[in-house]
Design an enzyme around this catalytic site. Structure first.
Site, PDB file in Angstrom:
ATOM      1  N   HIS A  83      53.285  64.058  64.022  1.00 42.33           N
ATOM      2  CA  HIS A  83      52.306  63.380  63.194  1.00 42.33           C
ATOM      3  C   HIS A  83      51.075  63.080  64.045  1.00 42.33           C
ATOM      4  CE1 HIS A  83      51.390  60.884  59.631  1.00 42.33           C
ATOM      5  NE2 HIS A  83      50.558  60.346  60.493  1.00 42.33           N
ATOM      6  N   TYR A 212      45.458  52.633  57.321  1.00 42.61           N
ATOM      7  CA  TYR A 212      45.084  51.270  57.712  1.00 42.61           C
ATOM      8  C   TYR A 212      43.984  50.813  56.755  1.00 42.61           C
ATOM      9  CZ  TYR A 212      47.403  52.231  62.187  1.00 42.61           C
ATOM     10  OH  TYR A 212      48.320  52.544  63.159  1.00 42.61           O
ATOM     11  N   PRO A 304      53.781  44.472  66.203  1.00 41.94           N
ATOM     12  CA  PRO A 304      53.961  45.867  65.770  1.00 41.94           C
ATOM     13  C   PRO A 304      52.673  46.588  65.363  1.00 41.94           C
ATOM     14  CG  PRO A 304      54.880  44.338  64.139  1.00 41.94           C
ATOM     15  CD  PRO A 304      54.423  43.505  65.294  1.00 41.94           C
ATOM     16  N   LYS A 308      54.158  49.979  69.772  1.00 42.48           N
ATOM     17  CA  LYS A 308      54.432  50.215  71.199  1.00 42.48           C
ATOM     18  C   LYS A 308      55.842  49.790  71.628  1.00 42.48           C
ATOM     19  CE  LYS A 308      50.274  51.642  72.165  1.00 42.48           C
ATOM     20  NZ  LYS A 308      50.088  53.089  72.099  1.00 42.48           N
ATOM     21  N   TYR A 401      46.350  55.187  71.529  1.00 42.75           N
ATOM     22  CA  TYR A 401      47.180  55.064  70.331  1.00 42.75           C
ATOM     23  C   TYR A 401      48.534  55.760  70.523  1.00 42.75           C
ATOM     24  CZ  TYR A 401      48.013  55.042  65.235  1.00 42.75           C
ATOM     25  OH  TYR A 401      48.517  54.843  63.980  1.00 42.75           O
TER      26      TYR A 401
HETATM   27  P1  RFL Z   1      66.464  45.680  70.274  1.00 39.53           P
HETATM   28  O1  RFL Z   1      66.297  46.963  69.516  1.00 39.53           O
HETATM   29  O2  RFL Z   1      66.123  44.415  69.586  1.00 39.53           O
HETATM   30  O3  RFL Z   1      67.969  45.622  70.776  1.00 39.53           O
HETATM   31  C1  RFL Z   1      68.490  44.460  71.403  1.00 39.53           C
HETATM   32  C2  RFL Z   1      69.967  44.425  71.096  1.00 39.53           C
HETATM   33  O4  RFL Z   1      70.532  43.291  71.771  1.00 39.53           O
HETATM   34  C3  RFL Z   1      71.481  42.686  70.907  1.00 39.53           C
HETATM   35  N1  RFL Z   1      71.655  41.299  71.357  1.00 39.53           N
HETATM   36  C4  RFL Z   1      72.718  40.876  72.077  1.00 39.53           C
HETATM   37  N2  RFL Z   1      73.822  41.509  72.502  1.00 39.53           N
HETATM   38  C5  RFL Z   1      74.721  40.814  73.231  1.00 39.53           C
HETATM   39  N3  RFL Z   1      74.566  39.477  73.518  1.00 39.53           N
HETATM   40  C6  RFL Z   1      73.469  38.811  73.095  1.00 39.53           C
HETATM   41  N4  RFL Z   1      73.323  37.508  73.387  1.00 39.53           N
HETATM   42  C7  RFL Z   1      72.492  39.496  72.347  1.00 39.53           C
HETATM   43  N5  RFL Z   1      71.301  39.153  71.789  1.00 39.53           N
HETATM   44  C8  RFL Z   1      70.817  40.250  71.208  1.00 39.53           C
HETATM   45  C9  RFL Z   1      70.883  42.833  69.529  1.00 39.53           C
HETATM   46  O5  RFL Z   1      71.862  42.740  68.509  1.00 39.53           O
HETATM   47  C10 RFL Z   1      70.268  44.243  69.613  1.00 39.53           C
HETATM   48  O6  RFL Z   1      71.172  45.234  69.201  1.00 39.53           O
HETATM   49  O7  RFL Z   1      65.639  45.691  71.636  1.00 39.53           O
HETATM   50  P2  RFL Z   1      65.154  46.903  72.590  1.00 39.53           P
HETATM   51  O8  RFL Z   1      66.294  47.833  72.905  1.00 39.53           O
HETATM   52  O9  RFL Z   1      64.406  46.267  73.664  1.00 39.53           O
HETATM   53  O10 RFL Z   1      64.167  47.786  71.662  1.00 39.53           O
HETATM   54  C11 RFL Z   1      62.951  47.223  71.238  1.00 39.53           C
HETATM   55  C12 RFL Z   1      62.590  47.802  69.856  1.00 39.53           C
HETATM   56  O11 RFL Z   1      63.687  47.625  68.967  1.00 39.53           O
HETATM   57  C13 RFL Z   1      61.327  47.111  69.291  1.00 39.53           C
HETATM   58  O12 RFL Z   1      60.358  46.947  70.300  1.00 39.53           O
HETATM   59  C14 RFL Z   1      60.688  47.960  68.164  1.00 39.53           C
HETATM   60  O13 RFL Z   1      61.544  48.030  67.041  1.00 39.53           O
HETATM   61  C15 RFL Z   1      59.335  47.381  67.776  1.00 39.53           C
HETATM   62  N6  RFL Z   1      58.753  48.071  66.611  1.00 39.53           N
HETATM   63  C16 RFL Z   1      58.149  49.297  66.751  1.00 39.53           C
HETATM   64  N7  RFL Z   1      58.066  49.873  67.971  1.00 39.53           N
HETATM   65  C17 RFL Z   1      57.513  51.107  68.118  1.00 39.53           C
HETATM   66  O14 RFL Z   1      57.462  51.605  69.268  1.00 39.53           O
HETATM   67  N8  RFL Z   1      57.036  51.821  67.042  1.00 39.53           N
HETATM   68  C18 RFL Z   1      57.078  51.309  65.770  1.00 39.53           C
HETATM   69  O15 RFL Z   1      56.661  52.003  64.818  1.00 39.53           O
HETATM   70  C19 RFL Z   1      57.641  49.985  65.586  1.00 39.53           C
HETATM   71  N9  RFL Z   1      57.760  49.447  64.354  1.00 39.53           N
HETATM   72  C20 RFL Z   1      58.868  47.507  65.328  1.00 39.53           C
HETATM   73  C21 RFL Z   1      58.364  48.211  64.219  1.00 39.53           C
HETATM   74  C22 RFL Z   1      59.468  46.244  65.145  1.00 39.53           C
HETATM   75  C23 RFL Z   1      59.536  45.685  63.895  1.00 39.53           C
HETATM   76  N10 RFL Z   1      60.104  44.393  63.742  1.00 39.53           N
HETATM   77  C24 RFL Z   1      61.361  44.104  64.361  1.00 39.53           C
HETATM   78  C25 RFL Z   1      59.202  43.314  63.611  1.00 39.53           C
HETATM   79  C26 RFL Z   1      58.464  47.679  62.941  1.00 39.53           C
HETATM   80  C27 RFL Z   1      59.052  46.385  62.780  1.00 39.53           C
HETATM   81  C28 RFL Z   1      59.159  45.820  61.384  1.00 39.53           C
END
Ligand code: RFL
Length: 404
Positions: A83, A212, A304, A308, A401
């Site tokens: 994309h 956007y 978000p 990133k 970006y």
């Molecule tokens: P995660 O994916 O939150 O995973 C952390 C894991 O830790 C577990 N956990 C525990 N386990 C054991 N003991 C505990 N005490 C624990 N506490 C928590 C949780 O259950 C979970 O499984 O973190 P990680 O691996 O650092 O990954 C980060 C990403 O998930 C996050 O930055 C992205 O999802 C952000 N984000 C986006 N990032 C992008 O690069 N591109 C996107 O298009 C994008 N869209 C988004 C997003 C985040 C969003 N939210 C959550 C606001 C869209 C949304 C709606």
């Protein structure tokens, strides 16, 4: 009284205990197993929960390259789609940026985060990796001492502990790793002052670009996730309740802001997920405290607005895996000592661009008090105009970006 009743019932050992099975923890687990390092991943949630949690979707070229380097990219090559375009819609006109042909000529790969997590998990298990679901890390102890360990709650509620040489905190912003940081660790927090209603619609994308919309009523965003699922965002007041909006009101508001009159109505469908997201961010500094190392959202939360977070998580997990392999396999601590500074350089670049995007897309309430909304709105439109007309500005945008 029998004192042993107060002791944890179980005691297990791994060289590296990884907290959290998101993109950061699972990639790290895969790379450690590939390097022959004894590790375990502890995850609070169930397996089905982590494999169905819809979040990110836009993978940066660096993320794809990391996954390719380690033989983890089959799924995204099979089902992901490249994309490279975004479209800005405003009351003063619309324009499209084919960012894939600008800057370094790089594109995103659209591949839902839950599919990436599933791929990483299956690969990890196939390679013999150990993982415990429904196991909550409570606290990291003695990170600066000779015998670090993690206290946990087992699925049956019993407490236990894992002894480790290193603990990788990949458990997000509310995890045990952050709770265990020594008193006085810097947490640089910033509130961008705006909130989004984040929506997942079972409806095909309506634009062939990321959309956007910069509207007087607030920002609206459109991002394809698959041919049948689209993510939408609607700027909403701080403190708004996600369930306060009917589906009809959501679609009417999206149509209004994204410009149904000029461009045609959006493809509607059931809203299958909704949540209010406050656009806040933070950075923990440093990312290493003795045996405890942070990666992913545990290290830094990015709003978000510029997609990133998951990409930083992948980048940091690879850096951390290399540093741990150097230390544990080759006895060389140099990369571990430098991990925090290397990761933070990427994190601050991502925060800077995210702040820039946030300022471009929103009327930011906090600023209205100091500069007046007319002044701020005019600055935003001048920025958009520069982005529409200046090739140098477009190249800068494209590079930042898609990059991490
Ligand atoms: P995660 O994916 O939150 O995973 C952390 C894991 O830790 C577990 N956990 C525990 N386990 C054991 N003991 C505990 N005490 C624990 N506490 C928590 C949780 O259950 C979970 O499984 O973190 P990680 O691996 O650092 O990954 C980060 C990403 O998930 C996050 O930055 C992205 O999802 C952000 N984000 C986006 N990032 C992008 O690069 N591109 C996107 O298009 C994008 N869209 C988004 C997003 C985040 C969003 N939210 C959550 C606001 C869209 C949304 C709606």
């Amino acid at each position: 009284m029998n004192e042993s009743r107060n002791l944890p019932a179980l005691r297990e050992t791994a060289d590296v205990v990884v907290l959290g099975a998101g993109p950061a923890g699972l990639l790290l687990g895969n790379l450690l197993v590939a390097a022959g390092i004894d590790c375990v991943v502890l995850e609070r949630a169930t397996r089905s929960h982590v494999q169905t949690r819809a979040r990110a979707g836009f993978l940066a070229p660096n993320t794809v390259q990391v996954l390719e380097r380690h033989g983890l990219a089959d799924g995204l090559h099979r089902d992901g789609r490249t994309h490279g375009a975004c479209e800005f819609r405003t009351a003063r006109g619309s324009f499209r940026l084919d960012y894939g042909a600008l800057g370094r000529g790089e594109q995103h790969t659209v591949y839902p985060q839950q599919h990436l997590v599933t791929d990483l998990l299956e690969h990890y298990l196939d390679a013999g990796g150990r993982i415990r679901f429904r196991t909550e890390a409570l606290r990291v102890h003695d990170a600066d001492g000779p015998r670090p360990y993690v206290t946990i709650r087992e699925p049956d509620g019993r407490s236990a502990r894992w002894d480790a040489r290193f603990v990788a905190g990949c458990d997000g912003r509310r995890g045990a790793a952050r709770r265990s940081l020594p008193h006085g660790t810097a947490r640089h927090h910033h509130d961008h002052g705006v909130s989004w209603l984040g929506l997942l619609a079972e409806a095909p994308p309506s634009l062939d670009a990321v959309g956007y919309a910069v509207h007087d009523r607030g920002f609206a965003g459109h991002m394809a996730r698959s041919p049948r699922v689209t993510r939408y965002y609607l700027q909403c007041p701080r403190g708004a309740r996600a369930d306060a909006w009917s589906e009809e009101r959501i679609w009417d508001e999206l149509d209004l802001r994204i410009g149904a009159v000029e461009h045609g109505p959006l493809h509607r469908g059931p809203i299958v997920e909704r949540a209010v997201v406050d656009l806040t961010c933070d950075v923990v500094e440093p990312l290493r405290h003795g045996a405890l190392l942070l990666a992913g959202d545990a290290a830094s939360l990015t709003a978000p607005a510029a997609a990133k977070g998951a990409n930083l998580a992948v980048l940091e997990a690879e850096l951390l895996a290399e540093a741990l392999a150097d230390a544990l396999v080759r006895g060389d601590d140099a990369a571990l000592d430098g991990y925090s500074a290397r990761a933070l350089a990427h994190i601050w670049r991502a925060q800077e661009f995210t702040a820039w995007m946030t300022g471009l897309l929103h009327e930011i309430p906090a600023r209205e008090t100091s500069g007046g909304s007319f002044f701020h709105t005019s600055l935003r439109h001048a920025r958009l105009d520069s982005l529409r007309t200046s090739r140098a500005h477009q190249d800068w945008f494209a590079e930042n970006y898609v990059g991490v």
